[in-house]
Enzyme design. Structure first.
Site, PDB file in Angstrom:
ATOM      1  N   ASN A  39       0.850  -1.198   0.000  1.00 25.08           N
ATOM      2  CA  ASN A  39       0.000   0.000   0.000  1.00 25.08           C
ATOM      3  C   ASN A  39       0.884   1.245   0.000  1.00 25.08           C
ATOM      4  O   ASN A  39       1.962   1.279   0.598  1.00 25.08           O
ATOM      5  CB  ASN A  39      -1.011  -0.015   1.160  1.00 25.08           C
ATOM      6  CG  ASN A  39      -0.416  -0.254   2.524  1.00 25.08           C
ATOM      7  OD1 ASN A  39       0.623  -0.894   2.670  1.00 25.08           O
ATOM      8  ND2 ASN A  39      -1.071   0.248   3.550  1.00 25.08           N
ATOM      9  N   GLU A  52      -2.856  -4.701  -3.135  1.00 23.71           N
ATOM     10  CA  GLU A  52      -3.319  -5.544  -4.242  1.00 23.71           C
ATOM     11  C   GLU A  52      -3.268  -4.767  -5.554  1.00 23.71           C
ATOM     12  O   GLU A  52      -2.909  -5.316  -6.602  1.00 23.71           O
ATOM     13  CB  GLU A  52      -4.756  -6.018  -3.984  1.00 23.71           C
ATOM     14  CG  GLU A  52      -4.924  -6.912  -2.771  1.00 23.71           C
ATOM     15  CD  GLU A  52      -5.195  -6.157  -1.483  1.00 23.71           C
ATOM     16  OE1 GLU A  52      -4.757  -4.988  -1.353  1.00 23.71           O
ATOM     17  OE2 GLU A  52      -5.837  -6.732  -0.599  1.00 23.71           O
ATOM     18  N   CYS A  83     -10.111  -5.335   0.429  1.00 24.07           N
ATOM     19  CA  CYS A  83     -11.243  -4.403   0.478  1.00 24.07           C
ATOM     20  C   CYS A  83     -12.146  -4.633  -0.742  1.00 24.07           C
ATOM     21  O   CYS A  83     -11.756  -5.325  -1.700  1.00 24.07           O
ATOM     22  CB  CYS A  83     -10.754  -2.958   0.521  1.00 24.07           C
ATOM     23  SG  CYS A  83     -10.147  -2.334  -1.061  1.00 24.07           S
ATOM     24  N   CYS A  86     -10.622  -3.815  -4.115  1.00 30.75           N
ATOM     25  CA  CYS A  86      -9.579  -4.755  -4.555  1.00 30.75           C
ATOM     26  C   CYS A  86     -10.163  -6.105  -4.955  1.00 30.75           C
ATOM     27  O   CYS A  86      -9.606  -6.796  -5.804  1.00 30.75           O
ATOM     28  CB  CYS A  86      -8.510  -4.910  -3.478  1.00 30.75           C
ATOM     29  SG  CYS A  86      -7.438  -3.459  -3.433  1.00 30.75           S
TER      30      CYS A  86
HETATM   31  N1  THU Z   1      -5.166  -1.863   2.553  1.00 30.60           N
HETATM   32  C1  THU Z   1      -4.564  -2.616   1.578  1.00 30.60           C
HETATM   33  O1  THU Z   1      -3.498  -2.265   1.064  1.00 30.60           O
HETATM   34  N2  THU Z   1      -5.177  -3.760   1.213  1.00 30.60           N
HETATM   35  C2  THU Z   1      -6.309  -4.258   1.768  1.00 30.60           C
HETATM   36  O2  THU Z   1      -6.795  -5.293   1.344  1.00 30.60           O
HETATM   37  C3  THU Z   1      -6.935  -3.567   2.903  1.00 30.60           C
HETATM   38  C4  THU Z   1      -6.443  -2.191   3.160  1.00 30.60           C
HETATM   39  C5  THU Z   1      -4.489  -0.630   2.987  1.00 30.60           C
HETATM   40  C6  THU Z   1      -5.112   0.651   2.516  1.00 30.60           C
HETATM   41  C7  THU Z   1      -4.601   1.628   3.553  1.00 30.60           C
HETATM   42  O3  THU Z   1      -3.312   2.084   3.142  1.00 30.60           O
HETATM   43  C8  THU Z   1      -4.437   0.801   4.797  1.00 30.60           C
HETATM   44  O4  THU Z   1      -4.470  -0.554   4.395  1.00 30.60           O
HETATM   45  C9  THU Z   1      -5.519   1.023   5.843  1.00 30.60           C
HETATM   46  O5  THU Z   1      -6.774   0.904   5.271  1.00 30.60           O
END
Ligand code: THU
Length: 130
Positions: A39, A52, A83, A86
């Site tokens: 992320n 993702e 999420c 994603c």
């Molecule tokens: N996040 C992801 O990278 N992938 C997920 O499947 C869930 C959430 C990140 C987004 C944000 O940077 C942090 O987690 C908190 O939501």
């Protein structure tokens, strides 16, 4: 390097100064090659992107469009599932039986198929008329 190791390693590069929640994702594409992403948050919060999304972008940039398997890892009390956005991003490049394994840093695991994560998914077939 296996998928889990790739996800674990890329997670360390996550840019998550706002949430403090680092996520790593790794995808095995149809060729067998692995693509990883983390992320990347932004001071303008909505501009941040998920792990993702980064892994998928790397796969597509390399010329591949089929996901065979995926792993997502985070330091959470229970395995973090992708999420909603994603799930849709993964579904664009995966069949209903593609397996997503969600892992915590302390080793808990949970696996779900694409179909379980995103039932009745919207796809390109919905845009076809008669
Ligand atoms: N996040 C992801 O990278 N992938 C997920 O499947 C869930 C959430 C990140 C987004 C944000 O940077 C942090 O987690 C908190 O939501």
């Amino acid at each position: 390097m296996d998928l889990l190791e790739a996800a674990k390693r890329v997670r360390e590069n996550a840019h998550a100064p706002y949430s403090g929640f680092k996520v790593g994702a790794a995808i095995r594409a149809a060729s067998g090659r692995i693509y990883a992403g983390c992320n990347v948050e932004n001071a303008s919060y909505p501009e941040g992107s998920c792990a993702e999304a980064g892994a998928i972008a790397a796969m597509v940039a390399a010329g591949e469009t089929r996901i065979a398997e995926a792993v997502v890892i985070a330091d959470s009390p229970q395995p973090v599932s992708p999420c909603g956005g994603c799930r849709q991003r993964l579904a664009e490049f995966a069949g209903p039986q593609m397996r997503v394994t969600m892992v915590t840093l302390d080793g808990q695991r949970r696996t779900a198929t694409m179909e379980e994560l995103l039932p009745f998914a919207f796809g390109q077939d919905h845009m076809k008329r008669g």
